[in-house]
Design a protein around this motif. Structure first.
Motif, short mmCIF file in Angstrom:
data_model
loop_
_atom_site.label_atom_id
_atom_site.label_comp_id
_atom_site.label_asym_id
_atom_site.label_seq_id
_atom_site.Cartn_x
_atom_site.Cartn_y
_atom_site.Cartn_z
N UNK A 96 46.41 114.51 43.77
CA UNK A 96 47.16 114.52 44.74
C UNK A 96 48.24 115.83 44.50
N UNK A 97 48.26 116.35 45.85
CA UNK A 97 48.96 117.73 45.79
C UNK A 97 49.92 117.83 46.71
N UNK A 98 50.33 116.61 47.47
CA UNK A 98 51.57 116.63 48.50
C UNK A 98 52.75 116.61 47.61
N UNK A 99 53.79 117.45 47.86
CA UNK A 99 55.08 117.45 47.07
C UNK A 99 56.20 116.51 47.57
N UNK A 100 55.76 115.76 48.84
CA UNK A 100 56.65 114.64 49.16
C UNK A 100 56.90 113.72 48.36
N UNK A 101 55.65 113.13 47.71
CA UNK A 101 55.80 111.71 47.04
C UNK A 101 55.11 112.35 45.92
N UNK A 102 55.55 111.73 44.74
CA UNK A 102 54.75 112.11 43.52
C UNK A 102 53.62 111.12 43.36
N UNK A 103 52.74 111.68 42.36
CA UNK A 103 51.45 111.12 42.25
C UNK A 103 51.65 109.48 41.79
N UNK A 104 52.75 109.37 41.00
CA UNK A 104 53.24 108.12 40.24
C UNK A 104 53.47 107.09 41.42
N UNK A 105 54.30 107.50 42.53
CA UNK A 105 54.76 106.60 43.63
C UNK A 105 53.42 106.30 44.40
N UNK A 106 52.62 107.24 44.50
CA UNK A 106 51.33 107.04 45.42
C UNK A 106 50.55 105.78 44.42
N UNK A 107 50.34 106.20 43.27
CA UNK A 107 49.47 105.38 42.45
C UNK A 107 50.07 103.78 42.55
N UNK A 108 51.45 103.84 42.27
CA UNK A 108 52.18 102.49 42.05
C UNK A 108 51.92 101.74 43.59
N UNK A 109 52.06 102.34 44.64
CA UNK A 109 51.78 101.78 45.97
C UNK A 109 50.55 101.31 46.37
N UNK A 110 49.51 102.23 45.98
CA UNK A 110 47.99 102.09 46.20
C UNK A 110 47.76 100.82 45.27
N UNK A 111 48.02 100.69 44.01
CA UNK A 111 47.67 99.61 43.18
C UNK A 111 48.56 98.39 43.82
N UNK A 112 49.77 98.35 44.30
CA UNK A 112 50.40 97.19 44.59
C UNK A 112 49.82 96.67 46.18
N UNK A 113 49.15 97.63 46.95
CA UNK A 113 48.38 97.25 48.21
C UNK A 113 47.05 96.77 47.84
N UNK A 114 46.55 97.07 46.83
CA UNK A 114 45.12 96.32 46.63
C UNK A 114 45.36 94.80 45.88
N UNK A 115 46.50 94.77 45.17
CA UNK A 115 46.77 93.54 44.54
C UNK A 115 47.40 92.49 45.56
N UNK A 116 48.19 93.09 46.59
CA UNK A 116 48.58 92.35 47.47
C UNK A 116 47.51 91.61 48.50
N UNK A 117 46.60 92.45 48.68
CA UNK A 117 45.41 92.27 49.53
C UNK A 117 44.57 90.95 48.80
N UNK A 118 44.33 91.18 47.53
CA UNK A 118 43.54 90.08 46.99
C UNK A 118 44.21 88.95 46.82
N UNK A 119 45.38 88.89 46.31
CA UNK A 119 46.32 87.61 46.03
C UNK A 119 46.71 87.03 47.61
#
Length: 135
Positions: A96-119
């Motif tokens: 992740x090279x975009x300065x707007x969002x940190x890689x941790x924020x992006x990772x957290x939201x991608x993980x959340x999106x995956x688990x929301x979809x499954x559940x």
């Protein structure tokens, strides 16, 4: 009503993880708290808006069924989120090279999106055919 639940889930999760310095909340616990808030909202909206005919079933019975489905959903979601979070953090920190969002924020939201979809799939089908089967 899943959309409202997802908005609540993402909103509260991000509020808790961004305020983690103040609340000392890690992402897994933030995910649990945001899930509880989202399913509470979903129960109310489903009972009174999506499936209004289901109100013929006693509130306590329907609430207990919804709670059981939600607990199973939480048991699916929490370990899956805990598994995905560190993997995605490492991935996004490397790529992740975009300065707007940190890689941790992006990772957290991608993980959340995956688990929301499954559940969401589990919760929808289990609730539709068990909790709200009288509609």
């Amino acid at each position: 009503m899943g959309t409202i639940g997802a908005v609540i889930d993402f909103g509260l999760f991000n509020a808790l993880t961004q305020a983690s310095a103040f609340f000392h909340q890690n992402a897994v616990w933030a995910s649990v708290i945001s899930f509880i808030a989202a399913v509470t909202s979903n129960f109310v909206w489903n009972r009174y808006w999506t499936y209004p005919d289901s109100r013929s079933k006693p509130l306590a019975q329907q609430g207990a069924q919804f709670l059981m489905v939600s607990i199973i959903g939480l048991l699916i979601r929490t370990p899956l989120f805990a598994f995905l979070e560190p993997i995605l953090i490492r991935f996004f920190q490397a790529w992740w090279k975009w300065a707007i969002l940190s890689p941790i924020i992006v990772a957290h939201n991608v993980a959340l999106a995956i688990v929301i979809g499954v559940v969401m799939l589990w919760n929808f089908f289990a609730n539709r055919y068990w909790t709200y089967n009288d509609v």
